[in-house]
Design an enzyme around this catalytic site. Structure first.
Site, PDB file in Angstrom:
ATOM      1  N   HIS A  34       0.837  -1.212   0.000  1.00 14.36           N
ATOM      2  CA  HIS A  34       0.000   0.000   0.000  1.00 14.36           C
ATOM      3  C   HIS A  34       0.870   1.259   0.000  1.00 14.36           C
ATOM      4  O   HIS A  34       0.558   2.245  -0.666  1.00 14.36           O
ATOM      5  CB  HIS A  34      -0.896   0.051   1.244  1.00 14.36           C
ATOM      6  CG  HIS A  34      -1.877  -1.071   1.341  1.00 14.36           C
ATOM      7  ND1 HIS A  34      -1.725  -2.109   2.226  1.00 14.36           N
ATOM      8  CD2 HIS A  34      -3.018  -1.318   0.662  1.00 14.36           C
ATOM      9  CE1 HIS A  34      -2.744  -2.951   2.109  1.00 14.36           C
ATOM     10  NE2 HIS A  34      -3.539  -2.497   1.163  1.00 14.36           N
ATOM     11  N   LYS A 146      -0.775  -5.719  -9.001  1.00 12.96           N
ATOM     12  CA  LYS A 146      -0.907  -7.084  -8.462  1.00 12.96           C
ATOM     13  C   LYS A 146      -2.332  -7.600  -8.688  1.00 12.96           C
ATOM     14  O   LYS A 146      -2.533  -8.737  -9.084  1.00 12.96           O
ATOM     15  CB  LYS A 146      -0.575  -7.057  -6.959  1.00 12.96           C
ATOM     16  CG  LYS A 146      -0.841  -8.346  -6.219  1.00 12.96           C
ATOM     17  CD  LYS A 146       0.366  -9.235  -6.244  1.00 12.96           C
ATOM     18  CE  LYS A 146       0.101 -10.643  -5.766  1.00 12.96           C
ATOM     19  NZ  LYS A 146      -0.697 -10.747  -4.571  1.00 12.96           N
TER      20      LYS A 146
END
Ligand code: PAF
Length: 281
Positions: A34, A146
């Site tokens: 993140h 991802k």
């Protein structure tokens, strides 16, 4: 860094910002993956807004929405290390005061790959992405490569609904071994960690074969063979798709760019990974 928990607080905090706004949407339980999104946002705009919201709509029955980790204090501390102007962390009732009647239909791609085992997942993701984009109206929003299928569907949402935002992706973060970073890696024991390396290695074999002139069909078959023969790995799916639309590159068609996407079980842990491949004309 201002913490806002209602739409009204968010609206006020956004009104006090000057200059461009970059958004990073998260479900909290923040980790290095993140933070790489937040750093990319930081480098691209004068202001960074991060949303933290465990979205009930993207959890299917039995997926245990209640048990999803929530630790706002730890998340705020991590965000403080990168520098964020506004955090939006609403309660579920704030975003969904009642069951939404108008729903996003994510289209056929949402039923494939990750959507096969989670049939309502992407509809829930697009519903909340649409809402948060409407609430924050950022200039740019960052999502991770991802979750490649999610990224492609968000691009389609923005294109099809003319949402005025630029979507940018941030490359997959990998360990030195090649293993894609994921919170699920924590479930792998030492042996499984080694077995899991076969996934990224198979994708690299495919990428290199394409670079040497391999055609899409032979590259896909080669990667499939590698994954099927890898000890300790049980293949769920392997496909070669168009990176933008996620439509499958059909057998026999020429392509200049493709995305190898895969999910595989290592022990009882399901891992996903993907890699872009460039073909010769
Ligand atoms: O990728 C995620 O964490 C979530 O799917 C997202 C984009 C924050 C929507 O809830």
């Amino acid at each position: 860094m201002k913490l806002t928990q209602t739409k009204e607080e968010l609206r006020k905090a956004l009104g006090e910002l000057e200059g461009s706004v970059a958004l990073v949407m998260t479900m909290g339980a923040l980790h290095e993956g993140h933070l790489s999104l937040v750093r990319a946002a930081r480098a691209s705009a004068q202001n960074v807004v991060v949303s933290i919201f465990v979205n009930p709509l993207q959890f299917g029955p039995g997926e245990d929405y209640e048990a999803y980790p929530r630790d706002l204090e730890a998340d705020m501390a991590l965000l403080g290390t990168v520098g964020v102007e506004v955090v939006f962390a609403p309660a579920a009732e704030e975003l969904y005061p009642r069951e939404p009647l108008v729903r996003i239909n994510p289209g056929p791609v949402a039923a494939l790959y990750e959507g096969k085992t989670r049939p309502t997942h992407f509809a829930g993701v697009l519903q909340v992405v649409n809402k948060v984009l409407n609430l924050v109206h950022p200039d740019v929003a960052f999502f991770g490569q991802k979750d490649a299928q999610q990224l492609a569907l968000i691009r389609t949402l923005v294109a099809d609904l003319d949402i005025p935002v630029e979507i940018r992706s941030v490359p997959i973060k990998r360990e030195e071994s090649g293993l894609a970073l994921s919170s699920r890696n924590a479930y792998l024991n030492d042996e499984e960690r080694i077995e899991a390396l076969a996934i990224s290695q198979a994708l690299i074999v495919g990428r290199d074969a394409a670079a040497r002139g391999g055609a899409p069909d032979s590259v896909r078959a080669l990667v499939q063979r590698h994954l099927e023969q890898a000890p300790g790995v049980t293949l769920d799916y392997l496909s070669l798709v168009d990176p933008e639309t996620f439509g499958e590159i059909e057998s026999g068609t020429a392509a200049t760019r493709g995305l190898l996407v895969t999910a595989a079980w290592v022990g009882s842990t399901r891992l996903i990974d993907n890699m872009e491949v460039l073909f010769h004309e």
